[in-house]
Design a protein around this motif. Structure first.
Motif, PDB file in Angstrom:
ATOM      1  N   TRP A 254      22.047  19.790 -62.430  1.00 30.91           N
ATOM      2  CA  TRP A 254      20.781  20.840 -61.806  1.00 30.91           C
ATOM      3  C   TRP A 254      20.405  20.278 -60.416  1.00 30.91           C
ATOM      4  CZ3 TRP A 254      17.311  24.240 -64.288  1.00 30.91           C
ATOM      5  CH2 TRP A 254      17.691  24.341 -65.715  1.00 30.91           C
ATOM      6  N   TYR A 255      20.283  21.326 -59.799  1.00 31.01           N
ATOM      7  CA  TYR A 255      20.005  21.057 -58.057  1.00 31.01           C
ATOM      8  C   TYR A 255      18.633  21.070 -58.168  1.00 31.01           C
ATOM      9  CZ  TYR A 255      25.139  20.413 -56.984  1.00 31.01           C
ATOM     10  OH  TYR A 255      26.267  19.810 -56.914  1.00 31.01           O
ATOM     11  N   PHE A 256      17.760  20.592 -57.257  1.00 34.60           N
ATOM     12  CA  PHE A 256      16.481  21.045 -56.972  1.00 34.60           C
ATOM     13  C   PHE A 256      15.953  20.063 -55.919  1.00 34.60           C
ATOM     14  CE2 PHE A 256      16.454  17.918 -60.560  1.00 34.60           C
ATOM     15  CZ  PHE A 256      15.644  16.873 -59.847  1.00 34.60           C
ATOM     16  N   GLY A 257      14.888  20.370 -55.058  1.00 28.98           N
ATOM     17  CA  GLY A 257      14.284  19.535 -53.906  1.00 28.98           C
ATOM     18  C   GLY A 257      14.230  18.213 -53.953  1.00 28.98           C
ATOM     19  N   ARG A 258      14.567  17.524 -53.083  1.00 28.86           N
ATOM     20  CA  ARG A 258      14.288  16.122 -52.818  1.00 28.86           C
ATOM     21  C   ARG A 258      12.712  15.961 -52.782  1.00 28.86           C
ATOM     22  NH1 ARG A 258      16.457  12.374 -48.006  1.00 28.86           N
ATOM     23  NH2 ARG A 258      15.494  14.013 -46.821  1.00 28.86           N
ATOM     24  N   ASP A 259      12.068  16.902 -51.937  1.00 28.13           N
ATOM     25  CA  ASP A 259      10.731  16.623 -51.655  1.00 28.13           C
ATOM     26  C   ASP A 259      10.041  17.108 -53.143  1.00 28.13           C
ATOM     27  OD1 ASP A 259      11.241  16.140 -49.197  1.00 28.13           O
ATOM     28  OD2 ASP A 259      10.521  18.128 -48.145  1.00 28.13           O
ATOM     29  N   LEU A 260      10.262  17.704 -53.792  1.00 24.72           N
ATOM     30  CA  LEU A 260      10.031  18.119 -55.169  1.00 24.72           C
ATOM     31  C   LEU A 260       9.902  17.130 -56.263  1.00 24.72           C
ATOM     32  CD1 LEU A 260       8.834  19.837 -57.704  1.00 24.72           C
ATOM     33  CD2 LEU A 260      11.218  20.392 -58.045  1.00 24.72           C
ATOM     34  N   LEU A 261      10.922  16.113 -55.993  1.00 24.38           N
ATOM     35  CA  LEU A 261      11.111  14.881 -56.857  1.00 24.38           C
ATOM     36  C   LEU A 261      10.286  13.813 -56.264  1.00 24.38           C
ATOM     37  CD1 LEU A 261      12.624  13.445 -59.158  1.00 24.38           C
ATOM     38  CD2 LEU A 261      14.496  12.742 -57.361  1.00 24.38           C
ATOM     39  N   ASN A 262      10.141  13.851 -54.991  1.00 28.99           N
ATOM     40  CA  ASN A 262       9.192  12.936 -54.307  1.00 28.99           C
ATOM     41  C   ASN A 262       7.967  13.041 -54.602  1.00 28.99           C
ATOM     42  OD1 ASN A 262       8.458  10.644 -52.674  1.00 28.99           O
ATOM     43  ND2 ASN A 262       8.173  11.900 -51.097  1.00 28.99           N
ATOM     44  N   GLU A 263       7.404  14.472 -54.514  1.00 25.74           N
ATOM     45  CA  GLU A 263       6.062  14.752 -54.974  1.00 25.74           C
ATOM     46  C   GLU A 263       5.562  14.599 -56.118  1.00 25.74           C
ATOM     47  OE1 GLU A 263       5.633  18.617 -53.231  1.00 25.74           O
ATOM     48  OE2 GLU A 263       6.168  18.068 -51.151  1.00 25.74           O
ATOM     49  N   GLY A 264       6.483  15.077 -57.030  1.00 32.02           N
ATOM     50  CA  GLY A 264       6.230  14.878 -58.508  1.00 32.02           C
ATOM     51  C   GLY A 264       6.201  13.361 -59.089  1.00 32.02           C
ATOM     52  N   ARG A 265       6.472  12.595 -58.305  1.00 37.12           N
ATOM     53  CA  ARG A 265       6.282  11.262 -58.723  1.00 37.12           C
ATOM     54  C   ARG A 265       4.762  10.889 -58.954  1.00 37.12           C
ATOM     55  NH1 ARG A 265       8.252   6.992 -55.368  1.00 37.12           N
ATOM     56  NH2 ARG A 265       7.591   8.113 -53.476  1.00 37.12           N
ATOM     57  N   HIS A 266       4.037  11.535 -57.956  1.00 43.11           N
ATOM     58  CA  HIS A 266       2.706  11.128 -57.847  1.00 43.11           C
ATOM     59  C   HIS A 266       1.870  12.140 -58.580  1.00 43.11           C
ATOM     60  CE1 HIS A 266       3.790   8.327 -55.163  1.00 43.11           C
ATOM     61  NE2 HIS A 266       4.477   8.993 -54.381  1.00 43.11           N
ATOM     62  N   ALA A 267       2.124  13.644 -58.526  1.00 41.03           N
ATOM     63  CA  ALA A 267       1.322  14.336 -59.196  1.00 41.03           C
ATOM     64  C   ALA A 267       2.318  15.620 -59.606  1.00 41.03           C
ATOM     65  CB  ALA A 267       0.249  15.081 -58.205  1.00 41.03           C
ATOM     66  N   PRO A 268       1.756  16.387 -60.545  1.00 39.10           N
ATOM     67  CA  PRO A 268       2.745  17.548 -60.840  1.00 39.10           C
ATOM     68  C   PRO A 268       2.929  18.350 -59.707  1.00 39.10           C
ATOM     69  CG  PRO A 268       0.864  17.146 -62.546  1.00 39.10           C
ATOM     70  CD  PRO A 268       0.464  16.265 -61.324  1.00 39.10           C
ATOM     71  N   ALA A 269       4.305  18.806 -59.714  1.00 35.59           N
ATOM     72  CA  ALA A 269       5.016  19.568 -58.700  1.00 35.59           C
ATOM     73  C   ALA A 269       5.823  20.581 -59.147  1.00 35.59           C
ATOM     74  CB  ALA A 269       5.466  18.661 -57.592  1.00 35.59           C
ATOM     75  N   GLY A 270       5.831  21.787 -58.507  1.00 34.88           N
ATOM     76  CA  GLY A 270       6.980  22.701 -58.799  1.00 34.88           C
ATOM     77  C   GLY A 270       6.288  23.624 -59.847  1.00 34.88           C
ATOM     78  N   ASP A 271       6.816  25.003 -59.710  1.00 32.65           N
ATOM     79  CA  ASP A 271       6.426  26.024 -60.240  1.00 32.65           C
ATOM     80  C   ASP A 271       7.518  27.049 -60.903  1.00 32.65           C
ATOM     81  OD1 ASP A 271       6.793  27.234 -58.219  1.00 32.65           O
ATOM     82  OD2 ASP A 271       4.631  28.135 -57.910  1.00 32.65           O
ATOM     83  N   GLY A 272       8.704  26.552 -60.891  1.00 31.75           N
ATOM     84  CA  GLY A 272       9.708  27.487 -61.086  1.00 31.75           C
ATOM     85  C   GLY A 272      10.744  26.939 -62.292  1.00 31.75           C
ATOM     86  N   ASP A 273      11.938  26.999 -62.038  1.00 29.11           N
ATOM     87  CA  ASP A 273      12.941  26.530 -63.082  1.00 29.11           C
ATOM     88  C   ASP A 273      12.702  24.877 -63.277  1.00 29.11           C
ATOM     89  OD1 ASP A 273      13.788  28.963 -63.775  1.00 29.11           O
ATOM     90  OD2 ASP A 273      15.459  28.734 -62.461  1.00 29.11           O
ATOM     91  N   VAL A 274      12.366  24.101 -62.405  1.00 30.87           N
ATOM     92  CA  VAL A 274      12.334  22.870 -62.393  1.00 30.87           C
ATOM     93  C   VAL A 274      10.805  22.309 -61.711  1.00 30.87           C
ATOM     94  CG1 VAL A 274      13.025  20.534 -61.253  1.00 30.87           C
ATOM     95  CG2 VAL A 274      14.736  22.264 -61.720  1.00 30.87           C
ATOM     96  N   THR A 275      10.206  21.541 -62.686  1.00 30.78           N
ATOM     97  CA  THR A 275       8.921  20.831 -62.261  1.00 30.78           C
ATOM     98  C   THR A 275       9.060  19.439 -62.614  1.00 30.78           C
ATOM     99  OG1 THR A 275       8.168  21.155 -64.680  1.00 30.78           O
ATOM    100  CG2 THR A 275       7.720  23.070 -62.819  1.00 30.78           C
ATOM    101  N   VAL A 276       8.233  18.670 -61.723  1.00 33.84           N
ATOM    102  CA  VAL A 276       8.237  17.151 -61.933  1.00 33.84           C
ATOM    103  C   VAL A 276       6.724  16.614 -61.960  1.00 33.84           C
ATOM    104  CG1 VAL A 276       9.012  15.189 -60.616  1.00 33.84           C
ATOM    105  CG2 VAL A 276      10.456  17.155 -60.356  1.00 33.84           C
ATOM    106  N   ALA A 277       6.646  15.543 -62.827  1.00 29.98           N
ATOM    107  CA  ALA A 277       5.259  15.243 -62.805  1.00 29.98           C
ATOM    108  C   ALA A 277       5.381  13.680 -63.287  1.00 29.98           C
ATOM    109  CB  ALA A 277       4.676  15.832 -64.018  1.00 29.98           C
ATOM    110  N   PRO A 278       4.532  12.900 -63.100  1.00 28.60           N
ATOM    111  CA  PRO A 278       4.199  11.486 -63.326  1.00 28.60           C
ATOM    112  C   PRO A 278       4.269  11.271 -64.869  1.00 28.60           C
ATOM    113  CG  PRO A 278       2.444  11.875 -62.346  1.00 28.60           C
ATOM    114  CD  PRO A 278       3.347  13.295 -62.260  1.00 28.60           C
TER     115      PRO A 278
END
Length: 133
Positions: A52-76
């Motif tokens: 799976w490829y997704f944004g580096r910024d998405l991974l970084n932001e998602g460490r601190h608060a829920p991020a993303g709204d597509g096929d990949v989301t990241v959250a603490p």
């Protein structure tokens, strides 16, 4: 010159029928794709390798608060982890990655290509050549 980093780890799938089962995975960053990270899983049994490829910024932001709204989301996550949700044609998977691995990986990737300098690493001529070819 292309530079890269890869961090191997084990992850869990906390919302699966086997929430404690550990699965091999790796986070990859390559300066040739400076805005992206790749989360890769090797082949296991009858299941082929998956990436799976997704944004580096998405991974970084998602460490601190829920991020993303597509096929990949990241959250603490709750216990020192980062939750990566992958949505595909066959369903969703929630991947729990140790937060220390995510942080170390991101530090390495930002040392290779600092935030805001991604554009300087894009090979647009090479990309166009591949699209034409």
């Amino acid at each position: 010159m292309t530079v890269a980093t890869c961090w191997s780890t084990t992850v869990t799938l906390p919302r699966s029928p086997y929430p404690r089962q550990q699965v091999e995975a790796a986070l990859h960053f390559d300066s040739a794709l400076p805005y992206a990270v790749r989360l890769a899983f090797p082949a296991v049994g009858r299941i082929g390798a998956t990436e799976w490829y997704f944004g580096r910024d998405l991974l970084n932001e998602g460490r601190h608060a829920p991020a993303g709204d597509g096929d990949v989301t990241v959250a603490p996550g709750g216990a020192g982890d980062v939750l990566v949700t992958l949505r595909g044609a066959t369903g969703d998977a929630v991947i729990s990655v140790p937060a220390g691995i995510v942080t170390g990986f991101l530090l390495d990737s930002y040392a290779l290509v600092p935030a805001g300098r991604e554009h300087a690493h894009l090979d647009l001529d090479g990309l166009l050549a591949r699209l034409r070819g």
